[in-house]
Structure formats: structure tokens, C-alpha cells
Design a protein around this motif. Structure first.
Motif, PDB file in Angstrom:
ATOM      1  N   GLU A 801     -60.919  48.333  18.789  1.00  0.00           N
ATOM      2  CA  GLU A 801     -59.807  49.164  18.329  1.00  0.00           C
ATOM      3  C   GLU A 801     -58.576  49.048  19.234  1.00  0.00           C
ATOM      4  O   GLU A 801     -57.456  48.859  18.762  1.00  0.00           O
ATOM      5  N   LYS A 802     -58.786  49.099  20.527  1.00  0.00           N
ATOM      6  CA  LYS A 802     -57.650  49.019  21.441  1.00  0.00           C
ATOM      7  C   LYS A 802     -57.011  47.634  21.397  1.00  0.00           C
ATOM      8  O   LYS A 802     -55.783  47.497  21.475  1.00  0.00           O
ATOM      9  N   ASP A 803     -57.815  46.598  21.247  1.00  0.00           N
ATOM     10  CA  ASP A 803     -57.284  45.239  21.145  1.00  0.00           C
ATOM     11  C   ASP A 803     -56.471  45.067  19.862  1.00  0.00           C
ATOM     12  O   ASP A 803     -55.477  44.326  19.840  1.00  0.00           O
ATOM     13  N   GLN A 804     -56.899  45.723  18.793  1.00  0.00           N
ATOM     14  CA  GLN A 804     -56.134  45.668  17.549  1.00  0.00           C
ATOM     15  C   GLN A 804     -54.752  46.290  17.741  1.00  0.00           C
ATOM     16  O   GLN A 804     -53.740  45.739  17.300  1.00  0.00           O
ATOM     17  N   VAL A 805     -54.718  47.431  18.402  1.00  0.00           N
ATOM     18  CA  VAL A 805     -53.436  48.085  18.664  1.00  0.00           C
ATOM     19  C   VAL A 805     -52.565  47.197  19.536  1.00  0.00           C
ATOM     20  O   VAL A 805     -51.360  47.022  19.279  1.00  0.00           O
ATOM     21  N   ASP A 806     -53.155  46.588  20.539  1.00  0.00           N
ATOM     22  CA  ASP A 806     -52.405  45.714  21.429  1.00  0.00           C
ATOM     23  C   ASP A 806     -51.868  44.508  20.655  1.00  0.00           C
ATOM     24  O   ASP A 806     -50.721  44.077  20.882  1.00  0.00           O
ATOM     25  N   ALA A 828     -53.100  54.118  20.899  1.00  0.00           N
ATOM     26  CA  ALA A 828     -54.559  54.054  21.009  1.00  0.00           C
ATOM     27  C   ALA A 828     -55.184  55.434  20.942  1.00  0.00           C
ATOM     28  O   ALA A 828     -56.359  55.573  20.599  1.00  0.00           O
ATOM     29  N   ASN A 829     -54.409  56.449  21.288  1.00  0.00           N
ATOM     30  CA  ASN A 829     -54.911  57.818  21.239  1.00  0.00           C
ATOM     31  C   ASN A 829     -54.682  58.494  19.897  1.00  0.00           C
ATOM     32  O   ASN A 829     -55.061  59.662  19.722  1.00  0.00           O
ATOM     33  N   GLN A 830     -54.030  57.791  18.977  1.00  0.00           N
ATOM     34  CA  GLN A 830     -53.845  58.353  17.626  1.00  0.00           C
ATOM     35  C   GLN A 830     -55.165  58.266  16.876  1.00  0.00           C
ATOM     36  O   GLN A 830     -55.655  57.176  16.561  1.00  0.00           O
ATOM     37  N   GLN A 831     -55.746  59.419  16.587  1.00  0.00           N
ATOM     38  CA  GLN A 831     -57.097  59.440  16.039  1.00  0.00           C
ATOM     39  C   GLN A 831     -57.199  58.757  14.678  1.00  0.00           C
ATOM     40  O   GLN A 831     -58.163  58.052  14.405  1.00  0.00           O
ATOM     41  N   TYR A 832     -56.197  58.947  13.830  1.00  0.00           N
ATOM     42  CA  TYR A 832     -56.310  58.476  12.464  1.00  0.00           C
ATOM     43  C   TYR A 832     -55.471  57.226  12.181  1.00  0.00           C
ATOM     44  O   TYR A 832     -55.435  56.759  11.047  1.00  0.00           O
ATOM     45  N   LEU A 833     -54.790  56.711  13.174  1.00  0.00           N
ATOM     46  CA  LEU A 833     -54.013  55.494  12.985  1.00  0.00           C
ATOM     47  C   LEU A 833     -54.968  54.296  12.925  1.00  0.00           C
ATOM     48  O   LEU A 833     -55.874  54.174  13.745  1.00  0.00           O
ATOM     49  N   GLU A 834     -54.752  53.428  11.947  1.00  0.00           N
ATOM     50  CA  GLU A 834     -55.604  52.254  11.788  1.00  0.00           C
ATOM     51  C   GLU A 834     -54.750  51.002  11.750  1.00  0.00           C
ATOM     52  O   GLU A 834     -53.628  51.006  11.225  1.00  0.00           O
ATOM     53  N   ILE A 835     -55.309  49.913  12.287  1.00  0.00           N
ATOM     54  CA  ILE A 835     -54.655  48.610  12.297  1.00  0.00           C
ATOM     55  C   ILE A 835     -55.443  47.685  11.366  1.00  0.00           C
ATOM     56  O   ILE A 835     -56.683  47.625  11.440  1.00  0.00           O
ATOM     57  N   ARG A 836     -54.740  46.988  10.511  1.00  0.00           N
ATOM     58  CA  ARG A 836     -55.361  46.027   9.617  1.00  0.00           C
ATOM     59  C   ARG A 836     -54.700  44.675   9.816  1.00  0.00           C
ATOM     60  O   ARG A 836     -53.476  44.549   9.745  1.00  0.00           O
ATOM     61  N   MET A 900     -50.803  45.242  10.062  1.00  0.00           N
ATOM     62  CA  MET A 900     -50.300  46.496   9.522  1.00  0.00           C
ATOM     63  C   MET A 900     -50.840  47.665  10.343  1.00  0.00           C
ATOM     64  O   MET A 900     -52.017  47.678  10.721  1.00  0.00           O
ATOM     65  N   ALA A 901     -49.992  48.626  10.613  1.00  0.00           N
ATOM     66  CA  ALA A 901     -50.408  49.896  11.209  1.00  0.00           C
ATOM     67  C   ALA A 901     -50.115  50.991  10.199  1.00  0.00           C
ATOM     68  O   ALA A 901     -48.990  51.093   9.686  1.00  0.00           O
ATOM     69  N   GLY A 902     -51.110  51.812   9.885  1.00  0.00           N
ATOM     70  CA  GLY A 902     -50.900  52.812   8.852  1.00  0.00           C
ATOM     71  C   GLY A 902     -51.876  53.952   8.949  1.00  0.00           C
ATOM     72  O   GLY A 902     -52.810  53.960   9.754  1.00  0.00           O
ATOM     73  N   CYS A 903     -51.625  54.917   8.105  1.00  0.00           N
ATOM     74  CA  CYS A 903     -52.447  56.119   8.044  1.00  0.00           C
ATOM     75  C   CYS A 903     -53.301  56.065   6.788  1.00  0.00           C
ATOM     76  O   CYS A 903     -52.763  56.012   5.667  1.00  0.00           O
ATOM     77  N   ALA A 904     -54.601  56.090   6.981  1.00  0.00           N
ATOM     78  CA  ALA A 904     -55.493  56.127   5.834  1.00  0.00           C
ATOM     79  C   ALA A 904     -55.454  57.515   5.214  1.00  0.00           C
ATOM     80  O   ALA A 904     -55.574  58.515   5.914  1.00  0.00           O
ATOM     81  N   ASN A 905     -55.252  57.557   3.873  1.00  0.00           N
ATOM     82  CA  ASN A 905     -55.206  58.857   3.210  1.00  0.00           C
ATOM     83  C   ASN A 905     -56.346  58.990   2.216  1.00  0.00           C
ATOM     84  O   ASN A 905     -57.123  58.054   2.004  1.00  0.00           O
ATOM     85  N   SER A 906     -56.449  60.149   1.632  1.00  0.00           N
ATOM     86  CA  SER A 906     -57.568  60.434   0.731  1.00  0.00           C
ATOM     87  C   SER A 906     -57.484  59.664  -0.577  1.00  0.00           C
ATOM     88  O   SER A 906     -58.415  59.694  -1.371  1.00  0.00           O
TER      89      SER A 906
END
Length: 938
Positions: A801-806, A828-836, A900-906
Motif C-alpha cells: 500500500e505505501k509503495d503504491q502511494v509512493d 499513506a495515513n488516509q484510511q479510505y484512499l486507494e491507488i489503482r 489513479m488515486a481515488g475514494c471508493a464509494n458505496s
């Protein structure tokens, strides 16, 4: 001459007048009418002078009774002239644009030459008849042949139509995957087919007979020519916007796949980047996804129109297979005409894809691909019936059966038919009666097991179970869980009941359901449910038992759904009555707006008036008949010169989506004619080739049973076997046209193809190891999906996860090393942030308050400018929406590398905060705000 001139004059002066000086007609029209009149008078003069037109033609054209002299210039000129002028006469004027006015003026001359050519062809026939009085004897001999089999087949077909008419099966839409009939032909195209038939019967057969005895394999040459011709026609037919390929759309002005087509393309791209099809998970149709993978290898990954064109070129092999089938069971001319019909109909399907929901060779869906597999299986089974000692054919058929079920599950219904049919063919040969079945099953397992084992050795996958559940349970409203009872639609609710079960049909994109029941304006019951709590697979059937004091009275209930875009959809109010025992309540049936599905309700307990027959058997029969009727009505059902829009949108059109099939009196007449021609074709195919002549029908009926059990019919489902109707219809046309040479003083051609049916020696099996490479090639088809699923190295590594953010921060422009370190800690401390990370597919740009033609999932209407993308990568398939500045049109090349960096939603879609696109050394970056302000809250 008089008839030609009179018909042309009537047509000429039926055109509305221009308001000219001569009785409202222009001088140009009067001059043209005068020319037609002079030609007519010339014909009368010639007739009178020579006393008999046929004698004059015999003298001038040197038409003699010597058979080789039939290959003469006059007959070629008149037949070719008739074909060209016939096509021009029936050319839809809507296609001529600014030339319509000119065409209207010269059309009488074209009509005149058409009739003139037809008269001369008839005159040549009469001349030959005079020179060869034995012609009539041959015709009488043909007519006197017994026709008991033909009458039997015709009555069977007619009886099936009457059953459908009485019961309504096949005519009345049940609201469940009910599509339009197969795409028809235009009159000019039908004229081409008839001309090919007549020309081949008069000239081509003898030439082919001569070539067949030489070293040149005429069937191989014709196979290659027909495949090449079909490929050229389909390749250059322009792609049209359709449900499965909407567009062209910004930002690339290209067509991109949607729905099923996007699913198969996504699986193919996952394999292309080394993630394996389905990202190592379940793949519904692995063979077809592997085929799309191959198409991308050849056609590239960027230009979708080129990909679609290459897809069509691969499928053009179906034309060659149809030729071989037609030649094997009837005549080479039948195979040629059927192959040309396949090419023309495929072109019409491409051109009409925006007007009728169907499949075509340029759509990445399984219809045509399944048709090619069905053709291949049919050809192998025909050859085995004709050469029962050569076991290679049944081995080939078994191998095709093995991988066919990974293209469409409907092929499962063909396997038991083959296992029953094969012993019947060799029933008299007790020694090897079941031996071919064993070979069939061995070859079947050899191609079936590789992918089955791939699924079976994974703990999270259950091979085939969920697919059987989906098609055999959910689509009939049954739930596969044994503890729940079968649905009942009783319509009679008595007051001592304590539980009433409400049922409705949901949709895959629904996220939440609410049920509310009221009585006398007061809320009696209300609750909210998640789909996985109350629905079966894919949310097609949802059921809630409601317990309460159901006293007598009128009740109303309503379903509210929330979909992926948080849209609320409310059904209409449905009314039912709880009454004293013995009385009858009532219910209404309406669709939830936007879903096209019918809510129903039922009570628990034993079935009432409805039984297994009405719940299961009737829907199956309805779709089974609909497929057959929808195929037959694609044959000529009218005589007009309309283009495709005119056919689909004209009065009494049969191609209105979702409507019942209702035929006019004229269409019923054409239907009877088509049944007559079909019965002639079936009869002649059986007479020439015995059971091999009916093999296409046997296999198609099995495939159709699979479609009917899945409650699917018409449209794209017919694209796998529409060819069978045209094959037998053209066989009937050829059989009827064989009477024509008798008028020309020629005995009907005997079947000159090599003898197909060989006598079977008991217990003898012929082994020739030259067939081994062909069998290995077919077996490799079953291995191909597994190979590409397992053996391609990953393009995008799966990082921590941290490598993805980097990795993402390294690509964001405008930040120094120290700033990147700060951003890394923050993100990296953003709980719901995801990198694709992965490959960007199918970019679509929409302006604010605009949306796609199809409003489900991420393509719906939103109030801001946005880019909608699909990403395939180590995490599987992801969907994202990138908000853009007002007026900004993005650059997003297809098949780019993307982070891509984004917020996964419902909703199952990512709200993209930042997007980095890379292609050929160029980089584009989009963000909604400064990176240090990003936050994902839930």
C-alpha cells in the motif's frame, strides 16, 4: 415488348407532375415516354415481320439445341442485364441522396430493360423447347415424382405454426430477454441470391464438375474465395452505434464496448497484461474471452474500430463452413448461395445495429462466435454420418463440444442429443454401436477439463455451479436455496393467512430495496433490505415473507429501489385483496420504471392455480417457438424497395423492440410461402443425404432448447443459428429452380459431388493417422484459455500500500523530493484512499448534466464535467469518475498506462482525486484539488 413498354409507361406517368407546360408534365418526361413507346413499337414491328419472335431470336442469336452452345454471349448478356437492372429497380431511393430526382427519371428505362431482358430469357427457353420437344417430358417426369415426404414436412411445419397461433407461444412477449426477429434482407440482395442460384444451375455446375476431377480442389478454392469475400465485405462495412458499442464518444471519438462486450474485453485485457482472465477469478465464457485476447493481439489495443474489424474478419470463416455444409447435404450451388447470404446478412446486422438489438460480426459479444462453433460442430457431425467408418469426425465433434460450453452454456443441451443420435445411426452394427459415443466423450473431456481443473483447484471457485443456478433457477423465479419454497402467484388470499410472501424482480445494479404495504391509507408494513439478504443470484428474483394480521380488505404495496447512482426508483402501486375463503382477489402487473422487470407477489403454501407447467414449461415453450418463428420471418416477408430503416420503422414492422409478433394478412401469405420453400429444402436435403441432411436442424433444435431454458430468444440469440433458415430456404429455391433447365432443353443435373454416404461394414473402423494434427489443433483450443491465463508475465506489479502511494506521488508533477515525502506520509495515513495502477480502457467524456446513452453504473447523468474510465490492473477491473474543470476536454488515449488515486464509494465506482495518464512518453495529469487537501470520508 408491349408488356415491357406498357409497364414502363404506367410507372413513368405515375410520378407526380412537375407542373410543366404539357398537361402538367415536363418536356423531359414526354421525351422519355416517347423513347419507351418507340422501343415498344419496334418490338411489335419485329414480331409482325418475323411472324414469331422466337424464330427471329433463334436465327439471330444462334441458340441451338447443342448443349455446349448454351454458354453463349446472348444468354450471359440478358441474364447479367436482368440482374443489374433488377437491383437498380429495387434500389431504395433514400440511399441516393441528391440523385433521387435523376433516378426517378431514368427508372422507367431501367424497368424497361429489366422486363426486356426477362422476355428474351423466356423467349430463349421457348426456342429451345421448340427445338427439343422432350423438355416437357422431363418436366412431367419431375412433377410426377412422389411428394409424400415433402407434404409430411410441410404439414409438420404448418402444424407447429398453428400450435403457436392457438397457444400464443412464440408470439407474445413475456418480458424476459425477448428480442426482435433475425435481421432480414432487402429485395436487391435477394435478387443477387436468386441470380447466383440460376447462373450456377445454368453454367456453373458443369464447370465445377469438370474442375472437381482435376488436381485443383474446387471446394478448397471456393471455401477460400467465400471467406475472403465475406471478410472484405464485413471489414469495410462502417461500424454503427449500438447498445453493445455506443459512440463515437469524446474524448477520442471512438466506439467503446458496453455491457457484455465490455466484460469480455476487460477479461481479455487482464490476460494481455499478465493478470490472467478474470484476474484469476471466475470467468463466465473463458473461450470467448480468449478469442477476444487473440483479436487484440492481431488488431492492436488502441483503435477499437480496427479491433472490431479484425473480429469480423476472423468470424468470416463461418461463410466457408456454411458453403461446405450446403455442398455436403445438398449441392455446391446451395452452399455458395447460403455463404453469400451469410455475408450479406452479416453486413445488414452491422448496418442495423442501432435500430435493432442484435449481434453482428463487429460486436465483441458471443453470438457470431458461437455460430461459428455451431457450424464447425455441424460440419463434423455431417461428415461422420456420411463417413461413419472414419472415427476422426466424431473425435473432431467431441473436441468442439468440449470447448463450446466455454463459449455459451447453451451447447450443453446438444451433448445428450449427440449421445442419443450417434448410436441410432449405427444401431444395426451391434459391434461398434456405442464406440463412437466413447470417442466423442473422450475428445469432449480432453478439451473440457483444462479450464474445469483450473477452477476446481481454487478454493474460492465452484466450476459451473453458479452458472447453472443463474440460468436454471433465477430466471424462472425459483430460489436455489432448498429451505425457501417455490413461488406461487395464487391471486387468492384468505383472511386466516398469517404470512404473505412478496416477490419482485430486481436488477444487478440495485443496492437497496424498500417494501411498503398500506391498507386504507395507513401503513401496514414497511422495511428496507439489502439485495444479498432477500435476492437470488444477480438480484433477479427477490422475496420477502411478511407476517401479520392479514384481515380482509384491500391492500396496496410498492417497491422502491436505490441503484449505483443513488437514484431512487419507485414502482407503481400494486393492489391485492384479502378476502373470505373461496372468494378471489386480484393483482396488477407493472414494471418498475427504468428496470423493465415485472414485480409479482405470492403467498406461502401449496401452489394454487399455477403449476410447474405454467411457471416453467410454458415460458420455455414460448421462447423456444419464438426463436423459430423469429428466424422464419427474417426470410422474405414483403416485396418493396425499402432500405433497412424503412424495413425496421415502416408500417407493420416486425422489428419493434419488445412488441408481440403480429402478422398482417400479406405477411401470413409470405410465411406460408416460406414454409413451403423450407419444406422443399428439408425434403431434398434428406433425400440427397439421408440423416446428414437434417443434422443442422437437429443440432440447432438442441441449441435452441438451451436458449429457451434460459428464457432467451430473438435478436442476438438468433445470430448463432440464423443461417439454418436461409440454408434450407435456399436449398428449396435451388430444388425448385432445377425445374428451369428442363424448359431450356436440359435434363436436370444429377448430383455430381463425390458420393457422400459410404456403406458401413459391421465392426469396421477406419483409422488413418493423418487426422491426428487436426485433432491436436482442436485440443489446443481447449488449452488456449488456460495458457494465456497462466503463462503471461504481469505488466503491472502488485505493490504494498505505501509503495503504491509512493509510485503515484512520484508521477505527480510540481513537487520536490521533500514535498513528496510529506505527501507520502499524509496520503499513506488516509484510511479510505486507494491507488489503482494498470491500463486505462474505454475513456468517455461527458459534459455536465449529460450522460451516456445507457444510464447505469458510472455513465449516468451528473452535474459536472467528467471523464469516466475503466482500469484493468493487479487489483482487477475498477471504474472511476474524474471530475474536470468546466469546459476542459481531457486527453485520455485508449490503452494508456494509468495511476489513479481515488475514494471508493458505496456505488462500486471510484471518485477520482488524481489521475496520471502516460502514453508513448507523454504524460497527462488531472486532479480535483491540491494533493495535500485530499480526504476520503465515509
Amino acid at each position: 415488348m408491349v408488356v415491357s413498354g406498357l409497364a414502363s409507361e404506367i410507372f413513368l406517368f405515375s410520378i407526380p407532375s412537375e407542373g410543366g407546360p404539357f398537361w402538367g408534365f415536363s418536356s423531359a418526361r414526354l421525351i422519355l415516354g416517347g423513347i419507351v413507346f418507340l422501343f415498344s413499337m419496334l418490338g411489335i414491328i419485329i414480331w409482325v415481320k418475323r411472324n414469331h419472335l422466337t424464330l427471329w431470336l433463334a436465327e439471330r442469336l444462334e441458340v441451338l439445341s447443342d448443349q455446349p452452345r448454351w454458354l453463349t454471349l446472348p444468354l450471359l448478356v440478358f441474364s447479367t442485364g436482368f440482374l443489374i437492372s433488377w437491383i437498380l429497380v429495387w434500389t431504395p431511393m433514400q440511399q441516393l441522396g441528391t440523385y433521387q430526382f435523376l433516378f426517378l427519371r431514368i427508372k422507367p428505362l431501367i424497368l424497361y430493360f429489366c422486363l426486356f431482358s426477362a422476355q428474351n430469357l423466356a423467349a430463349i427457353a421457348l426456342v429451345q423447347h421448340q427445338l427439343d420437344p422432350g423438355s416437357w417430358d422431363r418436366i412431367r417426369g419431375l412433377i410426377k415424382k412422389p411428394h409424400g415426404l415433402w407434404i409430411t414436412i410441410f404439414l409438420i411445419l404448418l402444424g407447429m405454426v398453428f400450435i403457436a397461433l392457438i397457444t400464443g407461444w412464440g408470439f407474445h412477449n413475456d418480458g424476459f430477454y425477448w428480442n426482435v426477429p433475425a435481421i432480414p434482407m432487402r429485395m436487391g440482395e435477394i435478387a443477387v441470391l436468386i441470380y447466383v442460384v440460376l447462373w450456377m444451375l445454368w453454367f456453373g455446375e458443369r464447370y465445377l464438375q469438370a474442375q472437381a476431377t482435376r488436381f485443383v480442389r474446387v471446394d478448397t478454392v471456393l471455401f477460400a474465395v467465400l471467406v475472403g469475400l465475406t471478410a472484405i465485405i464485413w471489414y469495410f462495412t462502417p461500424m454503427q452505434s449500438s447498445f453493445f458499442a455506443p459512440g463515437p464518444e469524446l474524448p477520442n471519438n471512438d466506439y467503446y464496448p458496453y455491457s457484455d462486450a465490455a466484460y469480455y474485453a476487460g477479461d481479455a485485457h487482464l490476460a494481455l497484461i499478465g493478470q490472467g482472465m478474470g484476474n484469476g477469478g471466475e470467468v463466465d465464457k473463458p473461450l470467448y474471452s480468449a478469442f477476444v485476447f487473440l483479436v487484440h493481439l492481431v488488431g492492436g489495443i488502441e483503435d477499437y474500430q480496427r479491433i472490431a474489424a479484425v473480429h469480423a474478419v476472423f468470424l468470416a470463416i463461418g461463410a466457408g463452413l456454411i458453403y461446405l455444409i450446403g455442398a455436403a447435404i445438398h449441392k455446391r450451388v446451395t452452399g455458395m448461395a447460403a455463404a453469400i447470404a451469410f455475408a450479406l446478412l452479416g453486413r445488414n446486422m452491422i448496418l442495423s445495429s442501432g435500430m435493432a438489438l442484435s449481434a453482428n460480426p463487429k460486436l465483441l459479444i458471443t453470438g457470431f462466435f458461437s455460430g461459428v462453433i455451431l457450424l464447425l460442430l455441424t460440419l463434423f457431425m455431417i461428415r461422420w454420418v456420411q463417413f461413419p467408418r472414419e472415427m476422426k469426425w466424431v473425435l473432431y465433434a467431441g473436441a468442439v463440444m468440449g470447448f463450446s460450453v466455454y463459449a455459451r452454456h447453451n451447447f450443453w443441451f446438444i451433448l445428450p442429443i449427440l449421445m442419443l443420435f450417434i448410436p441410432l445411426v449405427r444401431w444395426k452394427d451391434k459391434g461398434v454401436r456405442f464406440q463412437p459415443v466413447a470417442f466423442l466423450l473422450v475428445a469432449f473431456l480432453a478439451t473440457f477439463l483444462p479450464w474445469f481443473i483450473r477452477d476446481a483447484f481454487r478454493d474460492d471457485l465452484q466450476p459451473l455451479d453458479d452458472r447453472v443456478e443463474y440460468r436454471l433457477f433465477s430466471r424462472f423465479g425459483f430460489t436455489p436455496e432448498p429451505q425457501l419454497k417455490s413461488p406461487v402467484n395464487d391471486h387468492q388470499f384468505v383472511h386466516d393467512r398469517t404470512v404473505i410472501q412478496f416477490r419482485w424482480r430486481g436488477f444487478q445494479t440495485d443496492l437497496q430495496y424498500s417494501l411498503q404495504v398500506t391498507k386504507d391509507g395507513t401503513v401496514f408494513y414497511t422495511d428496507t433490505y439489502q439485495p444479498d439478504e432477500v435476492c437470488t443470484l444477480n438480484r433477479l428474483s427477490c422475496e420477502v415473507p411478511v407476517e401479520g394480521d392479514w384481515s380482509t380488505g384491500d391492500y396496496q404495496w410498492q417497491i422502491t429501489t436505490v441503484n449505483l447512482h443513488q437514484w431512487r426508483r419507485e414502482s407503481e402501486l400494486f393492489t391485492f385483496t384479502v378476502v373470505e375463503e373461496g372468494e378471489t382477489g386480484y393483482s396488477t402487473y407493472h414494471a418498475i420504471p427504468g428496470a423493465g422487470l415485472l414485480p409479482v407477489f405470492s403467498i406461502d403454501g401449496p401452489a394454487g392455480d399455477e403449476s410447474l407447467w405454467s411457471i416453467v414449461v410454458v415460458p420455455i415453450l414460448n421462447h423456444w417457438y419464438h426463436n423459430l418463428i423469429a428466424g422464419i420471418v427474417s426470410l422474405p416477408m414483403q416485396i418493396n424497395n425499402a432500405d433497412l430503416p424503412g424495413i425496421f420503422h415502416g408500417d407493420f414492422s416486425l422489428w419493434v423492440e419488445g412488441q408481440d409478433l403480429e402478422l398482417t394478412a400479406g405477411q401470413w401469405g409470405f410465411l406460408v410461402v416460406n414454409l413451403t420453400v423450407l419444406s422443399v429444402g428439408l425434403t431434398q436435403a434428406y433425400r440427397r443425404s439421408s440423416w446428414a441432411g437434417l443434422m443442422p436442424v437437429i443440432l440447432v433444435l438442441g441449441y435452441n432448447t438451451g436458449l429457451a431454458v434460459a428464457r432467451t430468444s430473438g435478436g442476438r440469440y438468433l445470430s448463432a443459428f440464423f443461417w439454418v433458415f436461409w440454408l434450407y430456404w435456399l436449398a428449396g429455391v435451388v430444388s425448385i429452380a432445377e425445374l428451369v433447365p428442363a424448359f431450356f432443353g436440359r435434363a436436370p443435373m444429377k448430383k455430381f459431388e463425390d458420393e457422400m454416404v459410404q456403406p458401413v461394414e459391421p465392426g469396421l473402423v477406419r483409422w488413418n493417422w493423418q487426422w491426428l494434427p487436426g485433432l491436436l489443433a482442436l485440443l489446443s483450443v481447449g488449452l488456449f484459455p488456460v495458457i494465456i491465463d497462466q503463462c503471461i508475465p504481469p505488466r503491472y506489479p502488485l505493490l504494498e500500500e505505501k509503495d503504491q502511494v509512493d509510485q503515484f506521488i512520484q508521477k505527480v508533477p510540481g513537487y520536490g523530493d521533500s514535498e513528496r515525502e510529506i505527501l507520502l506520509d499524509k496520503l499513506a495515513n488516509q484510511q479510505y484512499l486507494e491507488i489503482r495502477t494498470g491500463r486505462l480502457l474505454f475513456p468517455r467524456f461527458y459534459w455536465a448534466n449529460k450522460g451516456g446513452q445507457y444510464l447505469q453504473t458510472a455513465y449516468g447523468v451528473l452535474d459536472y464535467d467528467r471523464l469516466v474510465i475503466t482500469i484493468v490492473g493487479p487489483q482487477g477491473i475498477s471504474y472511476g469518475i474524474q471530475r474536470l474543470s468546466e469546459g476542459q476536454i481531457p486527453v485520455a488515449p485508449q490503452a494508456s498506462d494509468v495511476v489513479m488515486a481515488g475514494c471508493a464509494n458505496s456505488l462500486g465506482v471510484y471518485d477520482i482525486l488524481g489521475l496520471v495518464i502516460e502514453k508513448n512518453g507523454e504524460t497527462w495529469y488531472y486532479e480535483v484539488s491540491e494533493v495535500d487537501t485530499w480526504s476520503c470520508d465515509r
